[in-house]
Design a protein around this motif. Structure first.
Motif, PDB file in Angstrom:
ATOM      1  N   ARG A 103       0.839  -1.195   0.000  1.00 36.00           N
ATOM      2  CA  ARG A 103       0.000   0.000   0.000  1.00 36.00           C
ATOM      3  C   ARG A 103       0.886   1.261   0.000  1.00 36.00           C
ATOM      4  O   ARG A 103       0.617   2.238  -0.726  1.00 36.00           O
ATOM      5  CB  ARG A 103      -0.926   0.012   1.212  1.00 36.00           C
ATOM      6  CG  ARG A 103      -1.812   1.265   1.262  1.00 36.00           C
ATOM      7  CD  ARG A 103      -2.645   1.363   2.526  1.00 36.00           C
ATOM      8  NE  ARG A 103      -3.615   0.293   2.631  1.00 36.00           N
ATOM      9  CZ  ARG A 103      -3.555  -0.703   3.506  1.00 36.00           C
ATOM     10  NH1 ARG A 103      -2.528  -0.775   4.345  1.00 36.00           N
ATOM     11  NH2 ARG A 103      -4.476  -1.636   3.529  1.00 36.00           N
TER      12      ARG A 103
ATOM     13  N   PHE B 156     -13.327  -4.073  -4.711  1.00 35.50           N
ATOM     14  CA  PHE B 156     -12.658  -2.996  -3.989  1.00 35.50           C
ATOM     15  C   PHE B 156     -13.214  -2.899  -2.575  1.00 35.50           C
ATOM     16  O   PHE B 156     -14.388  -3.179  -2.322  1.00 35.50           O
ATOM     17  CB  PHE B 156     -12.860  -1.665  -4.730  1.00 35.50           C
ATOM     18  CG  PHE B 156     -12.054  -1.551  -5.993  1.00 35.50           C
ATOM     19  CD1 PHE B 156     -10.734  -1.123  -5.948  1.00 35.50           C
ATOM     20  CD2 PHE B 156     -12.612  -1.878  -7.231  1.00 35.50           C
ATOM     21  CE1 PHE B 156      -9.994  -1.010  -7.116  1.00 35.50           C
ATOM     22  CE2 PHE B 156     -11.867  -1.774  -8.389  1.00 35.50           C
ATOM     23  CZ  PHE B 156     -10.550  -1.346  -8.348  1.00 35.50           C
TER      24      PHE B 156
ATOM     25  N   ASN C 124     -11.878   1.715   1.022  1.00 35.06           N
ATOM     26  CA  ASN C 124     -10.885   2.714   0.613  1.00 35.06           C
ATOM     27  C   ASN C 124     -10.632   2.703  -0.892  1.00 35.06           C
ATOM     28  O   ASN C 124      -9.694   3.335  -1.358  1.00 35.06           O
ATOM     29  CB  ASN C 124      -9.556   2.477   1.357  1.00 35.06           C
ATOM     30  CG  ASN C 124      -9.693   2.663   2.853  1.00 35.06           C
ATOM     31  OD1 ASN C 124     -10.401   3.559   3.306  1.00 35.06           O
ATOM     32  ND2 ASN C 124      -9.010   1.814   3.609  1.00 35.06           N
ATOM     33  N   TYR C 125     -11.474   1.986  -1.594  1.00 31.96           N
ATOM     34  CA  TYR C 125     -11.361   1.793  -3.027  1.00 31.96           C
ATOM     35  C   TYR C 125      -9.979   1.224  -3.378  1.00 31.96           C
ATOM     36  O   TYR C 125      -9.265   1.692  -4.265  1.00 31.96           O
ATOM     37  CB  TYR C 125     -11.616   3.095  -3.810  1.00 31.96           C
ATOM     38  CG  TYR C 125     -12.140   2.832  -5.207  1.00 31.96           C
ATOM     39  CD1 TYR C 125     -13.438   2.377  -5.398  1.00 31.96           C
ATOM     40  CD2 TYR C 125     -11.313   2.993  -6.323  1.00 31.96           C
ATOM     41  CE1 TYR C 125     -13.915   2.106  -6.664  1.00 31.96           C
ATOM     42  CE2 TYR C 125     -11.773   2.719  -7.595  1.00 31.96           C
ATOM     43  CZ  TYR C 125     -13.083   2.272  -7.757  1.00 31.96           C
ATOM     44  OH  TYR C 125     -13.534   1.997  -9.028  1.00 31.96           O
ATOM     45  N   GLU C 126      -9.632   0.189  -2.649  1.00 28.60           N
ATOM     46  CA  GLU C 126      -8.412  -0.563  -2.902  1.00 28.60           C
ATOM     47  C   GLU C 126      -8.798  -2.034  -2.944  1.00 28.60           C
ATOM     48  O   GLU C 126      -9.775  -2.449  -2.314  1.00 28.60           O
ATOM     49  CB  GLU C 126      -7.374  -0.336  -1.798  1.00 28.60           C
ATOM     50  CG  GLU C 126      -6.917   1.102  -1.631  1.00 28.60           C
ATOM     51  CD  GLU C 126      -6.074   1.294  -0.371  1.00 28.60           C
ATOM     52  OE1 GLU C 126      -5.885   0.288   0.365  1.00 28.60           O
ATOM     53  OE2 GLU C 126      -5.626   2.418  -0.103  1.00 28.60           O
ATOM     54  N   ARG C 127      -8.003  -2.784  -3.664  1.00 28.67           N
ATOM     55  CA  ARG C 127      -8.221  -4.224  -3.656  1.00 28.67           C
ATOM     56  C   ARG C 127      -6.887  -4.938  -3.743  1.00 28.67           C
ATOM     57  O   ARG C 127      -5.910  -4.424  -4.306  1.00 28.67           O
ATOM     58  CB  ARG C 127      -9.147  -4.652  -4.789  1.00 28.67           C
ATOM     59  CG  ARG C 127      -8.628  -4.445  -6.200  1.00 28.67           C
ATOM     60  CD  ARG C 127      -9.581  -5.069  -7.201  1.00 28.67           C
ATOM     61  NE  ARG C 127      -9.062  -5.005  -8.576  1.00 28.67           N
ATOM     62  CZ  ARG C 127      -9.513  -5.757  -9.564  1.00 28.67           C
ATOM     63  NH1 ARG C 127     -10.479  -6.635  -9.335  1.00 28.67           N
ATOM     64  NH2 ARG C 127      -9.014  -5.643 -10.788  1.00 28.67           N
TER      65      ARG C 127
ATOM     66  N   THR D 247      -5.501   0.276  -7.150  1.00 32.97           N
ATOM     67  CA  THR D 247      -6.505   1.313  -6.940  1.00 32.97           C
ATOM     68  C   THR D 247      -6.645   2.129  -8.211  1.00 32.97           C
ATOM     69  O   THR D 247      -5.814   2.003  -9.131  1.00 32.97           O
ATOM     70  CB  THR D 247      -6.133   2.229  -5.763  1.00 32.97           C
ATOM     71  OG1 THR D 247      -7.229   3.084  -5.468  1.00 32.97           O
ATOM     72  CG2 THR D 247      -4.915   3.088  -6.092  1.00 32.97           C
ATOM     73  N   GLU D 248      -7.664   2.954  -8.304  1.00 33.02           N
ATOM     74  CA  GLU D 248      -7.899   3.803  -9.470  1.00 33.02           C
ATOM     75  C   GLU D 248      -8.006   5.245  -9.001  1.00 33.02           C
ATOM     76  O   GLU D 248      -8.687   5.539  -8.011  1.00 33.02           O
ATOM     77  CB  GLU D 248      -9.179   3.373 -10.200  1.00 33.02           C
ATOM     78  CG  GLU D 248      -9.063   1.975 -10.800  1.00 33.02           C
ATOM     79  CD  GLU D 248     -10.344   1.515 -11.488  1.00 33.02           C
ATOM     80  OE1 GLU D 248     -11.353   2.274 -11.426  1.00 33.02           O
ATOM     81  OE2 GLU D 248     -10.350   0.422 -12.070  1.00 33.02           O
TER      82      GLU D 248
ATOM     83  N   ARG E 236      -5.319   3.524 -13.614  1.00 35.81           N
ATOM     84  CA  ARG E 236      -5.286   2.381 -12.688  1.00 35.81           C
ATOM     85  C   ARG E 236      -3.837   2.190 -12.245  1.00 35.81           C
ATOM     86  O   ARG E 236      -2.922   2.066 -13.067  1.00 35.81           O
ATOM     87  CB  ARG E 236      -5.803   1.123 -13.354  1.00 35.81           C
ATOM     88  CG  ARG E 236      -5.694  -0.130 -12.445  1.00 35.81           C
ATOM     89  CD  ARG E 236      -6.024  -1.407 -13.175  1.00 35.81           C
ATOM     90  NE  ARG E 236      -7.433  -1.435 -13.532  1.00 35.81           N
ATOM     91  CZ  ARG E 236      -7.869  -1.752 -14.748  1.00 35.81           C
ATOM     92  NH1 ARG E 236      -7.000  -2.024 -15.708  1.00 35.81           N
ATOM     93  NH2 ARG E 236      -9.160  -1.765 -15.012  1.00 35.81           N
TER      94      ARG E 236
END
Length: 464
Positions: free
Chosen positions: A46, A117, A120-123, A140-141, A151
């Motif tokens: 991250r 996602f 936190n709009y993360e995957r 993430t985007e 992206r």
């Protein structure tokens, strides 16, 4: 299979519990470390992901630009599994930005349905790159402006986490095994030390059982001291019971002695046929009463651990009496030093006295009595007793054949009616010997006469 040893039981349970506990602890710690390592690995990805985001911008022509420097050489070395990728999203066209470690290869992307996602709009998901490395992707985007989005993906080689967890687990298991072995040794020593008073108590009980001591003696801890006191109280109670039984047997013998003596006296003044009948029956009754009184007395004190008799003075006294009664016979006595028997003196004198009297009755010139420790291969029938004494009475008389020996041991049987006696002597010897769990055997001796062998319970020389 039941384990009868208390020490073995405790050691076995302690070993099993320690082994199970250490295995569970090892698995739990290893699992906790793995989760922490994976969480740390994800946090690292991250952080690198946001470093890449901060390093990339949109140029005047709408093209992606930037050269992320993540401070890790693995992002510049090929085929390492450590990559970063920035790809344009939407209708605008721009060349993707790719780390030199990935080169011209492609990295698989999972659909949003397979790896959605988070808030936190993360995957995060795991895929296999073109070089066969299992890599974890942090994705993430980012929306730069109303017309431009991209992206961002950063990957790390999962093998790093696996190697770290494996090395930690090996070190952990090695440490736990060492700790477990050390703990078992310490536990075993502690258990053996803690149970040592029980061994002392067992040894003290064995000394009592062997007739080497009269009471349970020793410096016992508080947990065992009540047991020792109860055992000593039981021994004292047993002594009182024996004395009371002995007194009752004596009273019974005294109360029967006078009526039987009256019958014998009256038989002398009766007619010959009636007198002989009364006399024979009274003598048989006298022998039977005496025999059963002896058996009752011995049974009352057989379980006592207090009976003990010095062999030498008791046997010397018997031989001295036999010499006075049989002045024409020669009596030899041989007694091993410090020899003692675990039986009442009265029983010893009655047993050996009967044998000496029988030997003197049939001997031509001499009788021999030998008392010694029983050979190792000649023991009594009680396996718990360690010490036995052998008493041998021999004479130089005619002796007996095997069938005559069997007949002589029957109660009231007399092979030579010309000799005085009731025929109860040898049977009484056999009964008393059996009551003490010993052995009585008759055979032909080295002088050609009868050889009587007694195996009776003895005591150690220290006690004697």
């Amino acid at each position: 299979m039941r384990i009868k040893s208390l020490t073995a039981r405790v050691l076995l349970l302690t070993t099993l519990w320690s082994a199970v506990a250490l295995v569970v602890i090892g698995l739990v710690i290893s699992d906790i470390y793995r989760k922490n390592a994976e969480r740390g690995f994800q946090d690292l990805l991250r952080a690198q992901l946001y470093n890449v985001i901060n390093s990339v911008t949109i140029g005047d022509q709408g093209a992606l630009s930037g050269s992320p420097q993540l401070g890790d050489l693995r992002f510049s070395q090929p085929k390492t599994g450590w990559y970063w990728i920035v790809e344009p999203l939407g209708t605008y066209t721009s060349t993707p930005l790719v780390s030199s470690s990935l080169g011209a290869s492609n990295l698989p992307v999972l659909s949003v349905l397979e790896a959605p996602f988070d808030k936190n709009y993360e995957r995060y998901y795991i895929v296999t790159d073109a070089f066969g490395n299992r890599v974890q992707v942090a994705e993430t985007e980012i929306q730069f402006d109303t017309d431009h989005a991209a992206r961002f993906r950063v990957t790390g080689n999962v093998a790093v986490v696996e190697d770290d967890v494996r090395n930690f687990s090996h070190s952990l298991y090695f440490a736990l095994v060492g700790f477990g072995v050390g703990s078992l040794i310490v536990n075993a020593l502690a258990i053996l030390y803690g149970l040592k008073p029980l061994d002392k108590a067992r040894a003290a009980l064995e000394r009592i059982r062997a007739g080497e001591s009269e009471r349970l003696q020793g410096d016992f801890p508080r947990e065992i001291l009540p047991l020792a006191n109860e055992i000593n109280a039981l021994i004292d109670s047993n002594r009182r019971i024996v004395e009371r039984a002995r007194m009752q047997v004596g009273n019974l013998a005294h109360s029967l002695k006078t009526p039987i003596a009256v019958l014998l006296n009256e038989s002398r003044v009766l007619e010959r046929s009636h007198g002989d009948l009364v006399k024979n029956q009274a003598e048989a009754m006298q022998g039977q009463v005496q025999s059963y009184l002896n058996r009752a007395r011995i049974a009352a004190q057989r379980e006592s651990v207090l009976a003990r008799t010095e062999a030498e003075p008791a046997l010397e006294r018997l031989v001295r009496v036999m010499r006075r009664l049989n002045a024409d016979k020669e009596f030899e006595l041989s007694v091993s030093p410090n020899l003692a028997l675990a039986m009442e003196q009265q029983d010893l004198e009655e047993t050996v006295g009967n044998l000496l009297e029988n030997a003197a009755r049939f001997a031509e010139h001499k009788v021999r009595l030998v008392a010694s420790e029983a050979p190792a291969e000649v023991k009594g029938i009680d396996p718990a007793r360690r010490h036995w004494v052998e008493l041998v009475v021999e004479d130089d008389g005619p002796g007996l054949e095997p069938d005559q020996i069997r007949e002589a041991l029957k109660r009231g049987r007399r092979l030579d009616e010309s000799k005085p006696g009731t025929g109860l002597g040898l049977s009484i010897v056999s009964e008393i010997t059996n009551e003490y769990q010993g052995r009585f055997e008759l055979s032909r001796g080295s002088w050609g006469g009868l050889r009587a062998s007694l195996i009776l319970p003895g005591l150690t020389k220290d006690v004697a």
